[in-house]
Design an enzyme around this catalytic site. Sequence first.
Site, PDB file in Angstrom:
ATOM      1  N   CYS A 134      22.288  28.283  16.673  1.00 33.14           N
ATOM      2  CA  CYS A 134      23.662  27.864  17.013  1.00 33.14           C
ATOM      3  C   CYS A 134      24.637  27.832  15.843  1.00 33.14           C
ATOM      4  CB  CYS A 134      23.620  26.508  17.692  1.00 33.14           C
ATOM      5  SG  CYS A 134      22.814  26.603  19.279  1.00 33.14           S
ATOM      6  N   GLY A 187      19.887  20.481   1.006  1.00 33.68           N
ATOM      7  CA  GLY A 187      18.625  21.211   1.077  1.00 33.68           C
ATOM      8  C   GLY A 187      18.839  22.702   1.104  1.00 33.68           C
TER       9      GLY A 187
HETATM   10  C1  UDX Z   1      23.045  22.398  16.828  1.00 33.24           C
HETATM   11  C2  UDX Z   1      23.970  21.226  17.187  1.00 33.24           C
HETATM   12  O1  UDX Z   1      23.561  20.058  16.474  1.00 33.24           O
HETATM   13  C3  UDX Z   1      23.957  20.975  18.692  1.00 33.24           C
HETATM   14  O2  UDX Z   1      24.879  19.957  19.022  1.00 33.24           O
HETATM   15  C4  UDX Z   1      24.332  22.287  19.412  1.00 33.24           C
HETATM   16  O3  UDX Z   1      24.301  22.128  20.803  1.00 33.24           O
HETATM   17  C5  UDX Z   1      23.390  23.397  19.001  1.00 33.24           C
HETATM   18  O4  UDX Z   1      23.426  23.538  17.579  1.00 33.24           O
HETATM   19  P1  UDX Z   1      20.428  22.771  16.494  1.00 33.24           P
HETATM   20  O5  UDX Z   1      20.747  24.208  16.235  1.00 33.24           O
HETATM   21  O6  UDX Z   1      19.281  22.445  17.402  1.00 33.24           O
HETATM   22  O7  UDX Z   1      21.712  22.031  17.133  1.00 33.24           O
HETATM   23  O8  UDX Z   1      20.135  22.104  15.093  1.00 33.24           O
HETATM   24  P2  UDX Z   1      20.702  20.904  14.206  1.00 33.24           P
HETATM   25  O9  UDX Z   1      19.851  19.712  14.371  1.00 33.24           O
HETATM   26  O10 UDX Z   1      22.159  20.723  14.394  1.00 33.24           O
HETATM   27  O11 UDX Z   1      20.443  21.497  12.747  1.00 33.24           O
HETATM   28  C6  UDX Z   1      21.042  22.722  12.339  1.00 33.24           C
HETATM   29  C7  UDX Z   1      20.608  23.126  10.959  1.00 33.24           C
HETATM   30  O12 UDX Z   1      21.213  22.306   9.976  1.00 33.24           O
HETATM   31  C8  UDX Z   1      19.111  23.045  10.698  1.00 33.24           C
HETATM   32  O13 UDX Z   1      18.706  24.201  10.009  1.00 33.24           O
HETATM   33  C9  UDX Z   1      18.940  21.816   9.814  1.00 33.24           C
HETATM   34  O14 UDX Z   1      17.821  21.919   8.973  1.00 33.24           O
HETATM   35  C10 UDX Z   1      20.253  21.849   9.025  1.00 33.24           C
HETATM   36  N1  UDX Z   1      20.677  20.539   8.520  1.00 33.24           N
HETATM   37  C11 UDX Z   1      20.997  19.531   9.372  1.00 33.24           C
HETATM   38  C12 UDX Z   1      20.803  20.330   7.133  1.00 33.24           C
HETATM   39  O15 UDX Z   1      20.534  21.241   6.337  1.00 33.24           O
HETATM   40  N2  UDX Z   1      21.247  19.125   6.689  1.00 33.24           N
HETATM   41  C13 UDX Z   1      21.565  18.090   7.520  1.00 33.24           C
HETATM   42  O16 UDX Z   1      21.965  17.016   7.025  1.00 33.24           O
HETATM   43  C14 UDX Z   1      21.429  18.310   8.906  1.00 33.24           C
END
Ligand code: UDX
Length: 426
Positions: free
Chosen positions: A260, A253
């Site tokens: 984070c 995407g």
């Molecule tokens: C992350 C970690 O997952 C968590 O363990 C840590 O403590 C903090 O950082 P978070 O920032 O809440 O958590 O988001 P996360 O759900 O990990 O997604 C991060 C980003 O990756 C988002 O922008 C999401 O849209 C993107 N993403 C996630 C993708 O583009 N593709 C995916 O398959 C999964």
Amino acid sequence: MNVCVIGAGYVGLTTSTVLANFGHKVICVEQLEEKVNMLSQGEVPIYEPGLEDMLKENVRKGTLEFTTNLSEAVKRSSVIFIAVGTPQDKDGKTDLRFFHEVSNDLSPLIDTHKVIITKSTVPIGTNEELNQTFLKNGVSESLFDVVSNPEFLREGTAIHDMLYPDKIVVGLKNHQAVKVLQKLYHFIDAPYVITNLSGAEMIKYASNAFLAVKISFINELAQLADVCGVDITEVALGIGMDPRIGHHFLQAGLGYGGSCLPKDLSSLEHQSITRNVTPHMLQAAQSVNDSIIAYYMKKIKKEFPDFQKKNITIWGATFKPNTDDMRHSQALKLVDQFVNEGCHVHLYDPVVSPKLNHVTNYKDMYESIREADMVIIATEWKQFIEADWKVVRERMRGNTIVDCRNALQPYKIRSHGLRYVGVARP
Ligand code: UDX
């Protein structure tokens, strides 16, 4: 146990609330008086599903309190959590200003034994420095134990993640401190990973960096799949079935954002470079992520060569669904690109309405697409996935849906006479 949590951000609030809910007496320290007043009334300043109800209940029961008075809170507690922010500075390094302030403020307050647990994400070596700071400030070695216990909470599912973690990482110098952690987390059934202070710090960075690498890997392949006429969701499904790879974090995407992943990746890069280690993988992951918006702009321009004259609606502004966090949001970067190209953007997000020039915010999802030539899904909120596409078709002027998160079922969209453009989904 009597617990003090320093910092009332995502991590501090979730930690405080869940610990209070499971039998501990928690006092959370926050510098901002306004925030303390708000929290003491049971109001949560962030959008985190389930947090406000649990917090309210524990404030009511008196198991959870908020204060600006660090000294009072520390005096009452045998366990002190440090959960202050460790943002990124302008060079991409970790800014430890708040963490250092707390370590100095804490030193004169340690007069009975305290277990000091760092939840904040801090660079490798920081907890060892904290230990040294206490000793340098004259705190007796017998009066404290420093423990590194990083969090792995995701925004939007923070409570669930705290209750059901896949592991509890504990970095320490004195093994006796593990017992304190086990008592604190008596309600959690998860294996412990016990290591030294630096080991725990590194696990946290490695975890977020690996997730970022995984996302950038699938996003790079998506560009190749696009050219080759291959469906990237099928590739992700195929490779994800190998348990060595796994299905998670393979959704192609717009790329990753949030508070984070970008910050931790950048910090780990700096930590490597300052130790003369070249972070090839980390740099590659970041550069793929940085290039995605331009790639999609090119793709959209190809679909709509005269797109400046079109009505463009973007659905989603937060960095991912179920949060109000817009930090490092790829969706907002996309909005920005359209504005820079001279477009007027119509924006709808279920929880936020960012004030931006040349952008009109809407309170209603279907209002935002009136006369739209193109609707772009930039964040995969459930509301968008479950949209009534018949209504969408009727309200739009054009018929193109650009699904930048591969969140929709193409056949469903097409069955309403709409044109579906996904990420490498021929
Ligand atoms: C992350 C970690 O997952 C968590 O363990 C840590 O403590 C903090 O950082 P978070 O920032 O809440 O958590 O988001 P996360 O759900 O990990 O997604 C991060 C980003 O990756 C988002 O922008 C999401 O849209 C993107 N993403 C996630 C993708 O583009 N593709 C995916 O398959 C999964």
